[in-house]
Design a protein around this motif. Structure first.
Motif, short mmCIF file in Angstrom:
data_model
loop_
_atom_site.label_atom_id
_atom_site.label_comp_id
_atom_site.label_asym_id
_atom_site.label_seq_id
_atom_site.Cartn_x
_atom_site.Cartn_y
_atom_site.Cartn_z
N LYS A 90 84.52 60.38 22.57
CA LYS A 90 84.25 59.45 21.47
C LYS A 90 84.59 58.04 21.95
CE LYS A 90 83.13 61.71 17.66
NZ LYS A 90 82.01 61.42 16.83
N LYS A 91 83.71 57.13 21.66
CA LYS A 91 83.95 55.73 22.00
C LYS A 91 84.94 55.18 20.98
CE LYS A 91 80.46 52.97 21.50
NZ LYS A 91 79.21 52.23 21.67
N VAL A 92 85.98 54.49 21.44
CA VAL A 92 86.98 53.90 20.54
C VAL A 92 87.09 52.42 20.81
CG1 VAL A 92 88.33 56.03 20.31
CG2 VAL A 92 88.88 54.41 22.12
N LYS A 93 87.50 51.69 19.80
CA LYS A 93 87.75 50.26 19.96
C LYS A 93 89.17 50.10 20.48
CE LYS A 93 84.64 48.80 16.32
NZ LYS A 93 84.49 48.16 15.03
N LYS A 94 89.33 49.32 21.52
CA LYS A 94 90.64 49.10 22.12
C LYS A 94 91.45 48.18 21.23
CE LYS A 94 93.06 48.36 26.26
NZ LYS A 94 94.07 49.32 26.41
N SER A 95 92.65 48.61 20.87
CA SER A 95 93.57 47.80 20.08
C SER A 95 94.35 46.88 21.00
CB SER A 95 94.55 48.70 19.32
OG SER A 95 93.87 49.63 18.53
N VAL A 96 94.86 45.82 20.43
CA VAL A 96 95.68 44.89 21.19
C VAL A 96 97.03 45.51 21.52
CG1 VAL A 96 96.78 42.62 21.15
CG2 VAL A 96 94.52 42.92 20.17
N GLY A 97 97.58 46.28 20.58
CA GLY A 97 98.87 46.92 20.76
C GLY A 97 99.00 48.13 19.87
N PRO A 98 100.08 48.89 20.04
CA PRO A 98 100.28 50.08 19.22
C PRO A 98 100.36 49.74 17.73
CG PRO A 98 101.87 49.98 21.02
CD PRO A 98 101.15 48.67 20.99
N VAL A 99 100.05 50.72 16.89
CA VAL A 99 100.12 50.54 15.44
C VAL A 99 101.54 50.13 15.04
CG1 VAL A 99 99.98 51.74 13.22
CG2 VAL A 99 98.21 52.07 14.93
N LEU A 100 102.53 50.79 15.62
CA LEU A 100 103.92 50.45 15.34
C LEU A 100 104.40 49.49 16.43
CD1 LEU A 100 105.26 53.98 14.40
CD2 LEU A 100 104.40 52.21 12.89
N THR A 101 104.66 48.25 16.06
CA THR A 101 105.02 47.24 17.05
C THR A 101 106.38 47.49 17.67
OG1 THR A 101 105.80 45.82 15.27
CG2 THR A 101 103.55 45.46 16.05
N ASP A 102 107.28 48.16 16.96
CA ASP A 102 108.60 48.47 17.51
C ASP A 102 108.52 49.85 18.16
OD1 ASP A 102 111.22 48.68 18.19
OD2 ASP A 102 112.01 48.32 16.18
N LEU A 103 108.48 49.88 19.49
CA LEU A 103 108.27 51.14 20.21
C LEU A 103 109.39 52.15 19.99
CD1 LEU A 103 106.79 49.91 23.60
CD2 LEU A 103 105.59 50.88 21.64
N LYS A 104 110.56 51.70 19.57
CA LYS A 104 111.65 52.67 19.35
C LYS A 104 111.31 53.66 18.24
CE LYS A 104 114.47 49.94 16.19
NZ LYS A 104 115.65 49.12 16.05
N ASN A 105 110.34 53.31 17.37
CA ASN A 105 109.92 54.25 16.33
C ASN A 105 109.23 55.48 16.91
OD1 ASN A 105 110.78 52.74 14.02
ND2 ASN A 105 109.09 51.34 14.41
N TYR A 106 108.67 55.38 18.10
CA TYR A 106 108.03 56.51 18.75
C TYR A 106 109.04 57.40 19.48
CZ TYR A 106 103.60 53.97 18.12
OH TYR A 106 102.50 53.34 17.60
N SER A 107 110.19 56.86 19.84
CA SER A 107 111.15 57.62 20.64
C SER A 107 111.85 58.68 19.79
CB SER A 107 112.17 56.69 21.30
OG SER A 107 112.89 55.98 20.33
N GLY A 108 112.25 59.75 20.46
CA GLY A 108 112.94 60.84 19.80
C GLY A 108 112.59 62.17 20.45
N VAL A 109 113.06 63.24 19.82
CA VAL A 109 112.81 64.60 20.30
C VAL A 109 111.68 65.21 19.49
CG1 VAL A 109 113.81 66.90 20.58
CG2 VAL A 109 115.19 64.87 21.07
#
Length: 130
Positions: free
Chosen positions: A27-46
């Motif tokens: 699927k063709k996708v539009k490239k975003s400038v950055g992640p949806v969540l600007t604070d990457l620590k929200n992605y970190s965890g187990v």
């Protein structure tokens, strides 16, 4: 002849099929400038595998120096971190040339609730440990 072809679907302008000794739909996708969540620590965890009867183990995502890494515990007792490269929205690719990706699942409250890992041997869903 290597048995490969690229097919553009005229009915769906964003669909492309790649035939290479089998079939993969892209699927063709539009490239975003950055992640949806600007604070990457929200992605970190187990993250825990949703399917319980699997060889897939829990995994850990680490935020360091405003970059995301997948912590890998090796069988030999050595550990390593693989950097995750932002692609679009909540999708990141592994930078170790393994062709793996992680697509983080974010709810309406902008909380990461899990992820989908795509690897050579399948697609695996994980839930984020609270």
């Amino acid at each position: 002849d290597d048995g490969a072809s690229l097919v553009f679907d005229t009915r769906d302008k964003s669909a492309i099929s790649l035939l290479l000794f089998g079939e993969i739909t892209l699927k063709k996708v539009k490239k975003s400038v950055g992640p949806v969540l600007t604070d990457l620590k929200n992605y970190s965890g187990v993250y825990l595998p949703v399917q319980k009867d699997t060889i897939i183990k829990q995994m850990e995502i680490i935020n360091s120096d405003n970059k995301l890494f997948r912590f890998l515990k090796e069988a030999e007792g050595t550990n390593r971190n693989v950097e995750l490269e932002f692609v679009t929205d909540n999708l990141f690719f592994y930078t170790d040339r393994s062709m793996r990706s992680i697509d983080f699942i974010v709810n309406d409250k902008k909380e990461v609730t899990g992820c989908v890992v795509r690897r050579y041997d399948g697609i695996f869903t994980f839930s984020k440990k609270r």
